[in-house]
Write a protein that holds these residues in place. Structure first.
Motif, short mmCIF file in Angstrom:
data_model
loop_
_atom_site.label_atom_id
_atom_site.label_comp_id
_atom_site.label_asym_id
_atom_site.label_seq_id
_atom_site.Cartn_x
_atom_site.Cartn_y
_atom_site.Cartn_z
N TRP A 172 -5.60 21.20 -109.51
CA TRP A 172 -5.79 21.80 -108.18
C TRP A 172 -5.99 20.74 -107.10
N ALA A 173 -6.45 19.56 -107.49
CA ALA A 173 -6.76 18.51 -106.51
C ALA A 173 -5.54 18.09 -105.70
N VAL A 174 -4.33 18.27 -106.26
CA VAL A 174 -3.14 17.83 -105.51
C VAL A 174 -2.90 18.72 -104.29
N TYR A 175 -3.50 19.90 -104.27
CA TYR A 175 -3.35 20.81 -103.13
C TYR A 175 -4.66 20.96 -102.36
N SER A 176 -5.38 19.87 -102.24
CA SER A 176 -6.66 19.92 -101.53
C SER A 176 -6.52 20.44 -100.11
N LYS A 177 -5.50 19.98 -99.40
CA LYS A 177 -5.30 20.40 -98.00
C LYS A 177 -5.08 21.90 -97.92
N GLN A 178 -4.23 22.43 -98.78
CA GLN A 178 -3.92 23.85 -98.75
C GLN A 178 -5.14 24.69 -99.14
N ILE A 179 -5.90 24.20 -100.11
CA ILE A 179 -7.11 24.91 -100.52
C ILE A 179 -8.08 25.03 -99.36
N ARG A 180 -8.23 23.94 -98.62
CA ARG A 180 -9.16 23.94 -97.49
C ARG A 180 -8.73 24.92 -96.39
N GLU A 181 -7.45 25.27 -96.34
CA GLU A 181 -6.98 26.23 -95.34
C GLU A 181 -7.50 27.64 -95.61
N VAL A 182 -7.78 27.95 -96.87
CA VAL A 182 -8.17 29.33 -97.21
C VAL A 182 -9.56 29.44 -97.82
N VAL A 183 -10.15 28.31 -98.19
CA VAL A 183 -11.50 28.32 -98.76
C VAL A 183 -12.36 27.32 -97.99
N ALA A 184 -13.57 27.69 -97.66
CA ALA A 184 -14.45 26.84 -96.85
C ALA A 184 -15.06 25.73 -97.71
N ILE A 185 -14.36 24.61 -97.78
CA ILE A 185 -14.89 23.39 -98.42
C ILE A 185 -15.34 22.47 -97.29
N PRO A 186 -16.58 22.02 -97.28
CA PRO A 186 -17.06 21.18 -96.17
C PRO A 186 -16.18 19.94 -95.97
N GLU A 187 -15.95 19.59 -94.72
CA GLU A 187 -15.10 18.45 -94.40
C GLU A 187 -15.66 17.14 -94.93
N ASP A 188 -16.97 17.06 -95.05
CA ASP A 188 -17.57 15.82 -95.53
C ASP A 188 -17.76 15.83 -97.05
N HIS A 189 -17.05 16.72 -97.74
CA HIS A 189 -17.06 16.78 -99.19
C HIS A 189 -15.68 16.44 -99.74
N THR A 190 -15.66 15.87 -100.94
CA THR A 190 -14.42 15.67 -101.69
C THR A 190 -14.19 16.89 -102.56
N PHE A 191 -12.97 17.44 -102.50
CA PHE A 191 -12.63 18.51 -103.43
C PHE A 191 -12.27 17.87 -104.77
N PHE A 192 -12.92 18.33 -105.84
CA PHE A 192 -12.75 17.70 -107.16
C PHE A 192 -11.78 18.46 -108.06
N CYS A 193 -12.11 19.70 -108.42
CA CYS A 193 -11.29 20.39 -109.42
C CYS A 193 -11.53 21.89 -109.38
N GLY A 194 -10.73 22.60 -110.15
CA GLY A 194 -10.95 24.01 -110.39
C GLY A 194 -11.42 24.23 -111.81
N LEU A 195 -12.05 25.35 -112.05
CA LEU A 195 -12.42 25.77 -113.40
C LEU A 195 -12.02 27.23 -113.56
N ALA A 196 -10.94 27.46 -114.30
CA ALA A 196 -10.49 28.83 -114.58
C ALA A 196 -11.44 29.44 -115.61
N ILE A 197 -11.83 30.68 -115.38
CA ILE A 197 -12.81 31.36 -116.24
C ILE A 197 -12.34 32.77 -116.54
N GLY A 198 -12.43 33.15 -117.81
CA GLY A 198 -12.08 34.52 -118.18
C GLY A 198 -12.14 34.71 -119.68
N TRP A 199 -11.51 35.78 -120.12
CA TRP A 199 -11.44 36.10 -121.54
C TRP A 199 -10.13 35.53 -122.07
N GLY A 200 -10.21 34.51 -122.90
CA GLY A 200 -9.01 33.85 -123.39
C GLY A 200 -8.17 34.73 -124.30
#
Length: 224
Positions: A170-198
């Motif tokens: 997910w980190a390769v789309y950090s800019k796009q993620i920030r367009e729709v999710v409020a990630i603070p500008e002074d933070h680094t976006f690190f990763c996603g964690l998918a969660i569910g019933w495998g």
């Protein structure tokens, strides 16, 4: 489930069942995970837990830029070191080939491989995606702390019968993620964690994932 069972059964799940996850369960897991260790008790991890329409909106936004390929990428850090080589690079490539082998997608079928890779940005069908970020001034020790927190979360999810997949992709789309999710500008976006019933019956969740022998990772001194 004891700790050894949770460790043994945890794997990066890449196919999930169409089954919702109870927020109360996730709250219980994340509260327990706050006991994860961190240097100086800094607790440098931050997460945004998405489901439903917010998750669908994020997936749709990334889908807009998928056809642009690498031109749309903008990670805020190197996901892998540019100089990665030797056994480390061999392991990275090996698990990918093992996965595509389980999916019966040959190396020459580039389109099928790209189509499968795109499922990263659908969270592999998981109903929940947690986005992880941390203040930009945090250094390698604090990133290590975040890793310990994530492992704690993933093992506690197993205790609840849930599965997960940590996704630095997910980190390769950090800019796009920030367009729709409020990630603070002074933070680094690190990763996603998918969660569910495998979907534990899916081929992509069943192939053996090789691990290096202990001798390659640990050296003993002062022991008989």
């Amino acid at each position: 489930m004891d700790i050894s069972e949770a460790v043994a059964s945890r794997r990066s799940i890449r196919a999930f069942l169409d089954k919702p996850v109870d927020r109360a369960v996730l709250t219980r897991v994340l509260k327990k995970a706050q006991r994860a260790p961190s240097g100086g008790n800094t607790q440098p991890w931050h997460g945004v837990v998405l489901t439903g329409e917010p998750l669908s909106r994020l997936i749709a936004r990334i889908a807009e830029d998928l056809p642009k390929g690498r031109a749309a990428h903008g990670p805020e850090y190197h996901i892998y070191p540019p100089e990665l080589d030797g056994a480390y690079e061999t392991r990275r490539r090996g698990v990918g080939e093992d996965m595509y082998g389980a999916l019966e997608i040959p190396r020459e079928d580039k389109l099928a491989r790209l189509s499968w890779f795109a499922r990263n940005f659908q969270a592999f069908g998981a109903p929940v995606l947690m986005l992880v970020h941390t203040p930009k001034y945090m250094g390698p020790p604090q990133w290590s702390d975040i890793g310990m927190w994530l492992q704690t979360v993933m093992l506690l999810l197993r205790e609840e019968g849930l599965d997960s997949c940590p996704q630095e992709a997910w980190a390769v789309y950090s800019k796009q993620i920030r367009e729709v999710v409020a990630i603070p500008e002074d933070h680094t976006f690190f990763c996603g964690l998918a969660i569910g019933w495998g979907d534990r019956g899916a081929a992509v969740n069943r192939f053996p994932v090789a691990r290096a022998p202990l001798e390659e990772a640990v050296r003993w001194e002062g022991w008989d």
